[in-house]
Design a protein around this motif. Sequence first.
Motif, PDB file in Angstrom:
ATOM      1  N   ILE A  57      74.568  84.212  21.002  1.00  0.00           N
ATOM      2  CA  ILE A  57      75.908  84.808  20.922  1.00  0.00           C
ATOM      3  C   ILE A  57      76.346  85.194  22.327  1.00  0.00           C
ATOM      4  O   ILE A  57      75.636  85.902  23.045  1.00  0.00           O
ATOM      5  CB  ILE A  57      75.928  86.059  20.014  1.00  0.00           C
ATOM      6  CG1 ILE A  57      75.509  85.699  18.582  1.00  0.00           C
ATOM      7  CG2 ILE A  57      77.311  86.708  20.028  1.00  0.00           C
ATOM      8  CD1 ILE A  57      75.454  86.895  17.642  1.00  0.00           C
ATOM      9  N   SER A  58      77.541  84.724  22.709  1.00  0.00           N
ATOM     10  CA  SER A  58      78.111  85.059  24.009  1.00  0.00           C
ATOM     11  C   SER A  58      79.532  85.577  23.797  1.00  0.00           C
ATOM     12  O   SER A  58      80.318  84.961  23.069  1.00  0.00           O
ATOM     13  CB  SER A  58      78.132  83.829  24.919  1.00  0.00           C
ATOM     14  OG  SER A  58      78.615  84.161  26.200  1.00  0.00           O
ATOM     15  N   SER A 104      78.907  79.769  26.476  1.00  0.00           N
ATOM     16  CA  SER A 104      78.348  78.842  25.495  1.00  0.00           C
ATOM     17  C   SER A 104      77.304  79.559  24.667  1.00  0.00           C
ATOM     18  O   SER A 104      76.742  80.573  25.089  1.00  0.00           O
ATOM     19  CB  SER A 104      77.726  77.611  26.173  1.00  0.00           C
ATOM     20  OG  SER A 104      76.579  77.994  26.897  1.00  0.00           O
ATOM     21  N   ALA A 105      77.076  79.014  23.466  1.00  0.00           N
ATOM     22  CA  ALA A 105      76.049  79.543  22.570  1.00  0.00           C
ATOM     23  C   ALA A 105      75.479  78.358  21.806  1.00  0.00           C
ATOM     24  O   ALA A 105      76.235  77.589  21.211  1.00  0.00           O
ATOM     25  CB  ALA A 105      76.634  80.576  21.610  1.00  0.00           C
ATOM     26  N   GLY A 136      78.570  85.324  29.023  1.00  0.00           N
ATOM     27  CA  GLY A 136      79.357  86.449  28.514  1.00  0.00           C
ATOM     28  C   GLY A 136      79.331  87.649  29.433  1.00  0.00           C
ATOM     29  O   GLY A 136      78.365  87.866  30.163  1.00  0.00           O
ATOM     30  N   ASP A 137      80.414  88.454  29.406  1.00  0.00           N
ATOM     31  CA  ASP A 137      80.398  89.729  30.126  1.00  0.00           C
ATOM     32  C   ASP A 137      80.310  90.924  29.161  1.00  0.00           C
ATOM     33  O   ASP A 137      79.908  92.003  29.555  1.00  0.00           O
ATOM     34  CB  ASP A 137      81.598  89.873  31.063  1.00  0.00           C
ATOM     35  CG  ASP A 137      82.934  89.843  30.343  1.00  0.00           C
ATOM     36  OD1 ASP A 137      82.969  89.767  29.098  1.00  0.00           O
ATOM     37  OD2 ASP A 137      83.971  89.892  31.037  1.00  0.00           O
ATOM     38  N   MET A 138      80.626  90.713  27.893  1.00  0.00           N
ATOM     39  CA  MET A 138      80.460  91.754  26.873  1.00  0.00           C
ATOM     40  C   MET A 138      79.087  91.626  26.203  1.00  0.00           C
ATOM     41  O   MET A 138      78.487  92.625  25.824  1.00  0.00           O
ATOM     42  CB  MET A 138      81.548  91.639  25.805  1.00  0.00           C
ATOM     43  CG  MET A 138      82.965  91.612  26.341  1.00  0.00           C
ATOM     44  SD  MET A 138      83.561  93.230  26.818  1.00  0.00           S
ATOM     45  CE  MET A 138      83.801  94.000  25.230  1.00  0.00           C
ATOM     46  N   ALA A 139      78.639  90.394  26.012  1.00  0.00           N
ATOM     47  CA  ALA A 139      77.329  90.133  25.407  1.00  0.00           C
ATOM     48  C   ALA A 139      76.870  88.740  25.796  1.00  0.00           C
ATOM     49  O   ALA A 139      77.679  87.806  25.854  1.00  0.00           O
ATOM     50  CB  ALA A 139      77.389  90.238  23.886  1.00  0.00           C
ATOM     51  N   THR A 140      75.579  88.612  26.087  1.00  0.00           N
ATOM     52  CA  THR A 140      74.919  87.319  26.266  1.00  0.00           C
ATOM     53  C   THR A 140      73.556  87.470  25.612  1.00  0.00           C
ATOM     54  O   THR A 140      72.609  87.944  26.236  1.00  0.00           O
ATOM     55  CB  THR A 140      74.772  86.944  27.757  1.00  0.00           C
ATOM     56  OG1 THR A 140      76.059  86.985  28.388  1.00  0.00           O
ATOM     57  CG2 THR A 140      74.197  85.547  27.912  1.00  0.00           C
ATOM     58  N   GLN A 141      73.484  87.101  24.319  1.00  0.00           N
ATOM     59  CA  GLN A 141      72.286  87.356  23.528  1.00  0.00           C
ATOM     60  C   GLN A 141      71.671  86.046  23.050  1.00  0.00           C
ATOM     61  O   GLN A 141      72.278  85.325  22.255  1.00  0.00           O
ATOM     62  CB  GLN A 141      72.638  88.203  22.293  1.00  0.00           C
ATOM     63  CG  GLN A 141      73.181  89.571  22.605  1.00  0.00           C
ATOM     64  CD  GLN A 141      73.634  90.342  21.377  1.00  0.00           C
ATOM     65  OE1 GLN A 141      74.266  91.379  21.513  1.00  0.00           O
ATOM     66  NE2 GLN A 141      73.325  89.843  20.182  1.00  0.00           N
ATOM     67  N   THR A 161      67.696  86.706  12.737  1.00  0.00           N
ATOM     68  CA  THR A 161      69.099  87.092  12.834  1.00  0.00           C
ATOM     69  C   THR A 161      69.419  87.548  14.256  1.00  0.00           C
ATOM     70  O   THR A 161      68.555  88.072  14.966  1.00  0.00           O
ATOM     71  CB  THR A 161      69.460  88.218  11.844  1.00  0.00           C
ATOM     72  OG1 THR A 161      68.621  89.352  12.101  1.00  0.00           O
ATOM     73  CG2 THR A 161      69.262  87.769  10.405  1.00  0.00           C
ATOM     74  N   ASN A 162      70.657  87.333  14.648  1.00  0.00           N
ATOM     75  CA  ASN A 162      71.168  87.781  15.939  1.00  0.00           C
ATOM     76  C   ASN A 162      72.572  88.300  15.676  1.00  0.00           C
ATOM     77  O   ASN A 162      73.419  87.555  15.182  1.00  0.00           O
ATOM     78  CB  ASN A 162      71.182  86.615  16.931  1.00  0.00           C
ATOM     79  CG  ASN A 162      71.586  87.042  18.337  1.00  0.00           C
ATOM     80  OD1 ASN A 162      71.622  88.231  18.659  1.00  0.00           O
ATOM     81  ND2 ASN A 162      71.902  86.072  19.180  1.00  0.00           N
ATOM     82  N   SER A 163      72.807  89.584  15.951  1.00  0.00           N
ATOM     83  CA  SER A 163      74.086  90.212  15.604  1.00  0.00           C
ATOM     84  C   SER A 163      74.741  90.846  16.818  1.00  0.00           C
ATOM     85  O   SER A 163      74.070  91.388  17.703  1.00  0.00           O
ATOM     86  CB  SER A 163      73.884  91.290  14.535  1.00  0.00           C
ATOM     87  OG  SER A 163      73.376  90.745  13.349  1.00  0.00           O
ATOM     88  N   TYR A 164      76.070  90.803  16.812  1.00  0.00           N
ATOM     89  CA  TYR A 164      76.870  91.471  17.836  1.00  0.00           C
ATOM     90  C   TYR A 164      78.207  91.869  17.211  1.00  0.00           C
ATOM     91  O   TYR A 164      78.892  91.024  16.628  1.00  0.00           O
ATOM     92  CB  TYR A 164      77.104  90.552  19.047  1.00  0.00           C
ATOM     93  CG  TYR A 164      78.170  91.072  19.983  1.00  0.00           C
ATOM     94  CD1 TYR A 164      77.900  92.151  20.827  1.00  0.00           C
ATOM     95  CD2 TYR A 164      79.443  90.521  19.995  1.00  0.00           C
ATOM     96  CE1 TYR A 164      78.882  92.665  21.664  1.00  0.00           C
ATOM     97  CE2 TYR A 164      80.436  91.024  20.837  1.00  0.00           C
ATOM     98  CZ  TYR A 164      80.152  92.094  21.663  1.00  0.00           C
ATOM     99  OH  TYR A 164      81.118  92.610  22.476  1.00  0.00           O
TER     100      TYR A 164
END
Length: 195
Positions: A57-58, A87-88, A114-119, A147-150
């Motif tokens: 997740i980005s 990209s994700a 990402g600048d808010m999230a790069t997971q 699972t991967n959540s944002y």
Amino acid sequence: SEVTTLTSSTTYSIPETGWFQVIAIGAGGDGGTAAAVTGGGKWRYISSGGGGGSGGISAIKVAKKKNETIAISISNGDVSISSLGISATAGDAGGAGQQNSAGTGGAGGTATGGDMATQNGDTGSAGSRLATSSWSNTTRAGGAGATNSYSGYTSSGGKGGDAELRYNGDVSATSPSTGSAAMVVILRGNTNKVA
């Protein structure tokens, strides 16, 4: 607030001038298949499938003007928005159970930019195996999907298939579940005018 959710490649036109958060979510990998094998004599082999990996997740915050466009690519569970540099990728499918081995968990997908999230995604759980000549009602459950959540959005891997032995020596396998679909979520932020 959510503006739109996109699940296929498109060129998205910004509805109004302001700040937007764009979230790229890779697909979850499917669960692996189970194996239920009748061996020689009374031997039975049941091996469950591995769980699928979760997608990356980005998320990025961008200022855009009304009618500007964003080209979004969603292909084979991978998401790429090259104009925003994010990209994700999808999680891998869980491994199949075999007569001599349980299914392995699928690897997680990756995220970039990402600048808010790069997971990055997580690896699914492995399945389990039983080899026995003593029959009873027993199940080897498939591995759980990762699972991967944002921000309330989740990429989920599918659960591996179960393998079962019955007291009469019958063996069976259930189907694995599929992972979640890739998507892009666009959220509206502050819609004050952008210079």
